[in-house]
Motif scaffolding. Sequence first.
Motif, PDB file in Angstrom:
ATOM      1  N   TYR A 403      39.794  39.756  34.435  1.00  0.00           N
ATOM      2  CA  TYR A 403      39.466  38.528  35.164  1.00  0.00           C
ATOM      3  C   TYR A 403      38.253  37.833  34.553  1.00  0.00           C
ATOM      4  CZ  TYR A 403      42.866  39.882  38.668  1.00  0.00           C
ATOM      5  OH  TYR A 403      44.037  40.217  39.299  1.00  0.00           O
ATOM      6  N   GLY A 404      37.315  38.624  34.008  1.00  0.00           N
ATOM      7  CA  GLY A 404      36.170  38.010  33.345  1.00  0.00           C
ATOM      8  C   GLY A 404      36.585  37.185  32.147  1.00  0.00           C
ATOM      9  N   LEU A 515      43.833  52.886  47.009  1.00  0.00           N
ATOM     10  CA  LEU A 515      42.486  53.257  46.581  1.00  0.00           C
ATOM     11  C   LEU A 515      42.141  52.625  45.236  1.00  0.00           C
ATOM     12  CD1 LEU A 515      39.934  55.036  46.925  1.00  0.00           C
ATOM     13  CD2 LEU A 515      41.147  56.813  45.637  1.00  0.00           C
ATOM     14  N   VAL A 516      43.039  52.766  44.261  1.00  0.00           N
ATOM     15  CA  VAL A 516      42.746  52.202  42.951  1.00  0.00           C
ATOM     16  C   VAL A 516      42.807  50.677  43.000  1.00  0.00           C
ATOM     17  CG1 VAL A 516      43.519  54.250  41.717  1.00  0.00           C
ATOM     18  CG2 VAL A 516      45.151  52.449  42.183  1.00  0.00           C
ATOM     19  N   SER A 517      43.640  50.145  43.881  1.00  0.00           N
ATOM     20  CA  SER A 517      43.656  48.691  44.054  1.00  0.00           C
ATOM     21  C   SER A 517      42.314  48.208  44.592  1.00  0.00           C
ATOM     22  CB  SER A 517      44.783  48.284  45.006  1.00  0.00           C
ATOM     23  OG  SER A 517      44.819  46.885  45.161  1.00  0.00           O
ATOM     24  N   PHE A 518      41.693  49.033  45.433  1.00  0.00           N
ATOM     25  CA  PHE A 518      40.348  48.730  45.925  1.00  0.00           C
ATOM     26  C   PHE A 518      39.394  48.577  44.744  1.00  0.00           C
ATOM     27  CE2 PHE A 518      36.154  50.004  47.420  1.00  0.00           C
ATOM     28  CZ  PHE A 518      36.020  49.286  48.605  1.00  0.00           C
ATOM     29  N   ALA A 519      39.499  49.500  43.785  1.00  0.00           N
ATOM     30  CA  ALA A 519      38.644  49.427  42.595  1.00  0.00           C
ATOM     31  C   ALA A 519      38.973  48.197  41.760  1.00  0.00           C
ATOM     32  CB  ALA A 519      38.817  50.695  41.758  1.00  0.00           C
ATOM     33  N   LEU A 520      40.266  47.874  41.665  1.00  0.00           N
ATOM     34  CA  LEU A 520      40.668  46.670  40.941  1.00  0.00           C
ATOM     35  C   LEU A 520      40.025  45.431  41.540  1.00  0.00           C
ATOM     36  CD1 LEU A 520      44.505  47.263  40.398  1.00  0.00           C
ATOM     37  CD2 LEU A 520      42.792  47.041  38.604  1.00  0.00           C
ATOM     38  N   ARG A 521      40.014  45.367  42.871  1.00  0.00           N
ATOM     39  CA  ARG A 521      39.501  44.162  43.531  1.00  0.00           C
ATOM     40  C   ARG A 521      37.986  44.088  43.499  1.00  0.00           C
ATOM     41  NH1 ARG A 521      43.838  42.885  41.723  1.00  0.00           N
ATOM     42  NH2 ARG A 521      45.548  44.121  42.582  1.00  0.00           N
ATOM     43  N   VAL A 522      37.327  45.257  43.457  1.00  0.00           N
ATOM     44  CA  VAL A 522      35.878  45.240  43.257  1.00  0.00           C
ATOM     45  C   VAL A 522      35.573  44.538  41.931  1.00  0.00           C
ATOM     46  CG1 VAL A 522      33.822  46.641  42.829  1.00  0.00           C
ATOM     47  CG2 VAL A 522      35.389  47.273  44.664  1.00  0.00           C
ATOM     48  N   GLY A 523      36.341  44.890  40.911  1.00  0.00           N
ATOM     49  CA  GLY A 523      36.180  44.222  39.622  1.00  0.00           C
ATOM     50  C   GLY A 523      36.470  42.745  39.701  1.00  0.00           C
ATOM     51  N   GLY A 524      37.531  42.383  40.435  1.00  0.00           N
ATOM     52  CA  GLY A 524      37.873  40.974  40.584  1.00  0.00           C
ATOM     53  C   GLY A 524      36.820  40.190  41.339  1.00  0.00           C
ATOM     54  N   VAL A 525      36.207  40.817  42.341  1.00  0.00           N
ATOM     55  CA  VAL A 525      35.154  40.158  43.118  1.00  0.00           C
ATOM     56  C   VAL A 525      33.914  39.926  42.262  1.00  0.00           C
ATOM     57  CG1 VAL A 525      33.519  40.481  45.014  1.00  0.00           C
ATOM     58  CG2 VAL A 525      35.934  40.968  45.370  1.00  0.00           C
ATOM     59  N   LEU A 526      33.556  40.909  41.441  1.00  0.00           N
ATOM     60  CA  LEU A 526      32.318  40.825  40.665  1.00  0.00           C
ATOM     61  C   LEU A 526      32.463  39.984  39.396  1.00  0.00           C
ATOM     62  CD1 LEU A 526      30.958  44.478  40.960  1.00  0.00           C
ATOM     63  CD2 LEU A 526      30.298  42.463  42.291  1.00  0.00           C
ATOM     64  N   ALA A 527      33.686  39.802  38.901  1.00  0.00           N
ATOM     65  CA  ALA A 527      33.883  39.086  37.635  1.00  0.00           C
ATOM     66  C   ALA A 527      33.246  37.692  37.622  1.00  0.00           C
ATOM     67  CB  ALA A 527      35.380  39.007  37.310  1.00  0.00           C
ATOM     68  N   PRO A 528      33.429  36.853  38.672  1.00  0.00           N
ATOM     69  CA  PRO A 528      32.794  35.522  38.624  1.00  0.00           C
ATOM     70  C   PRO A 528      31.276  35.585  38.503  1.00  0.00           C
ATOM     71  CG  PRO A 528      34.450  35.610  40.361  1.00  0.00           C
ATOM     72  CD  PRO A 528      34.252  37.015  39.883  1.00  0.00           C
ATOM     73  N   TYR A 529      30.658  36.577  39.118  1.00  0.00           N
ATOM     74  CA  TYR A 529      29.203  36.681  39.063  1.00  0.00           C
ATOM     75  C   TYR A 529      28.727  37.181  37.707  1.00  0.00           C
ATOM     76  CZ  TYR A 529      29.900  36.172  44.061  1.00  0.00           C
ATOM     77  OH  TYR A 529      30.281  35.702  45.291  1.00  0.00           O
ATOM     78  N   VAL A 530      29.537  38.030  37.055  1.00  0.00           N
ATOM     79  CA  VAL A 530      29.190  38.459  35.695  1.00  0.00           C
ATOM     80  C   VAL A 530      29.226  37.254  34.758  1.00  0.00           C
ATOM     81  CG1 VAL A 530      29.899  39.883  33.739  1.00  0.00           C
ATOM     82  CG2 VAL A 530      29.980  40.829  36.039  1.00  0.00           C
ATOM     83  N   ILE A 531      30.250  36.423  34.878  1.00  0.00           N
ATOM     84  CA  ILE A 531      30.338  35.223  34.046  1.00  0.00           C
ATOM     85  C   ILE A 531      29.198  34.262  34.367  1.00  0.00           C
ATOM     86  CG2 ILE A 531      31.785  33.240  33.435  1.00  0.00           C
ATOM     87  CD1 ILE A 531      32.763  35.993  32.434  1.00  0.00           C
ATOM     88  N   TYR A 532      28.755  34.235  35.612  1.00  0.00           N
ATOM     89  CA  TYR A 532      27.645  33.376  36.037  1.00  0.00           C
ATOM     90  C   TYR A 532      26.352  33.750  35.303  1.00  0.00           C
ATOM     91  CZ  TYR A 532      25.046  30.430  39.355  1.00  0.00           C
ATOM     92  OH  TYR A 532      24.285  29.445  39.935  1.00  0.00           O
ATOM     93  N   LEU A 533      26.242  35.016  34.827  1.00  0.00           N
ATOM     94  CA  LEU A 533      25.048  35.466  34.108  1.00  0.00           C
ATOM     95  C   LEU A 533      24.866  34.749  32.774  1.00  0.00           C
ATOM     96  CD1 LEU A 533      25.184  39.342  34.693  1.00  0.00           C
ATOM     97  CD2 LEU A 533      23.608  37.699  35.736  1.00  0.00           C
ATOM     98  N   GLU A 534      25.874  34.007  32.355  1.00  0.00           N
ATOM     99  CA  GLU A 534      25.758  33.249  31.121  1.00  0.00           C
ATOM    100  C   GLU A 534      24.616  32.243  31.195  1.00  0.00           C
ATOM    101  OE1 GLU A 534      29.040  31.826  27.954  1.00  0.00           O
ATOM    102  OE2 GLU A 534      29.244  31.003  29.976  1.00  0.00           O
TER     103      GLU A 534
END
Length: 598
Positions: A403-404, A515-534
């Motif tokens: 997603y990032g 459970l693993v989908s939970f981990a997938l969505r944690v990544g999806g939730v955080l991806a916009p904020y990681v890109i925001y670090l630009e």
Amino acid sequence: MELDEVFRYLGNWGRHQTFIFIFMNIFCCVFPGWLTMSVIFFTADPEDYHCTPPEGYYPNETIPGLVDGDGVDRVDKCNMYVVDNEGIVTGNLTTCLNGWDYETTVTGETTMITDFDLVCDKSLLAEIAASLFMGGVLVGALPIGQIPDIVGRKPVFFVSLIVEVVVGVGLVFAWNYYAILVLWVLAGMFREGLFATGFCILMEMYVPEKRALVGSLLNVIWGISMTTLAGVAYIFPNWRHMQLFMSLILLLALPFYKLTQESVRWLISQGRIEEAEDVLQYVAKFNKISSPPKRFLQELDELKLVNDQIGDEHKTNLQIDDDTKEVHKTTKGGYDKLYDQTKETNQRESKKSYENKYDALEDEKTNTKLKQHTFLDLFRTPVLLKISMILFVNCFANSIVYYGLSLDSSHLAGNKYLNFFLLGLVEIPAYICAYISMEKVGRRLSMVVTLIIAGVACIITACTPETTDSGESLRPLIITFAMIGKFMISYSFAVLFIYTPELMPTVVRNAGLGLVSFALRVGGVLAPYVIYLERVGKYLPLTILGIISIVAGILSILLPETRNRPLPETIEDGEKIYQTKAIPRERMLSIVPSDFDK
């Protein structure tokens, strides 16, 4: 015969299996894929924008110009000159007092940003909106993952579909930012009921040697979903019209409700042998295959009968002492006698298999009822705990990198619809390569190599300057490595979706996927904020993504291989997964109708 042998007898690609495959690909992959990734268009920045000038003034009179870091003249998007009471434009700056004017790619284009002016000091609200859909999927991952293991796959799938329609239509008519956020969270929660449950139905319907092909085709369909989403977004540039279309089209699934059947594996795991037999008889009739002289699940019928006898002994004896142990011993001896009388010509390995199932069911029996398992069972035994933790890290890594990179695609020059189409297109060959490598070298090695290469590509992309010291542009090189990263993480994602359900026992498979989908969505939730670090440092986002991917790839070395292995059915099977041997190819190809006469 084993359940997988029953499925081979019915035909791996019979009429019923083909129908379910097409149906689930459309309604658990294509349409939910649109719903998931449409957020990129719904929260996309306009082509350009600036403050709306006061009435009677032109933009070039009230909007200051800026020179950005690249030396390019640009219009200030967030400030304007103050116009005093006498109508004179001063040199003082103020915020946009009259709102904004937006320039869009196509006529009639609207997004959440243009509807609610989520720009300048409100730009973070757009990132929050982009992450909250995945936040909804995250919130729903565990309960939506657990419920199908309790009530069944089919009811959860169709209830989720109906809720998606209702919530999606509600989004169209919501004109409050926070109301939209709430509805988006709900849409994310029940989208998981469509995707994860539908995927589970598909994977439980096929035998080991076909699961990689089925999962890989599902991934190719996901790539097609991404490419077609670009066309849908172009046809419906107004995001509300697009949302309405994507919601109402889900109703096409309802006429097929009676043609879809509950998962046979799930029914057997719940001890509902009669219902499982009915489904198999239905599939045989649908496929125009003659049913065998004896019932498909006769061995399991006999096992259930003996299990019920054991339950009666528990009720009457009630004490666990030496006498009770002797009763158990005698009862099992009766089972062996019954088995020998009814299955004299069965192969020795089949007898051993059902005796093992007998032992597993006896151990899991409490007060004569099969135990209901939850995702917590994945953490109660050492092998499943290790596998679950590694899968959790892998899913997080695949999601945040995928997603990032998708969100970072706005840095590619050109039309955003064409860019998104090309990014979806590059996934299709990745999924095809994933199938080939999974069949040739296995799941584990495919996962390790692709995650590490994706991580290295991300870091190279982040650290490569846009120009050399002599002024030569390195942008083509940057784009090339970005595409390599997207190709490899898509490749890894394809392996992950095959690998994960193969590592989870049937009794907790949907909960494990949750459970693993939970981990997938944690990544999806955080991806916009990681890109925001630009905004802090241009090299930060992709460097962070690259490190995460490499770490996940190294951890994958510790997972067991599952290529051509039977699916684990019980918790005990899961604990022995490292010792599970591959099914001989000659056995996969030797199932004929006469086997059911034995």
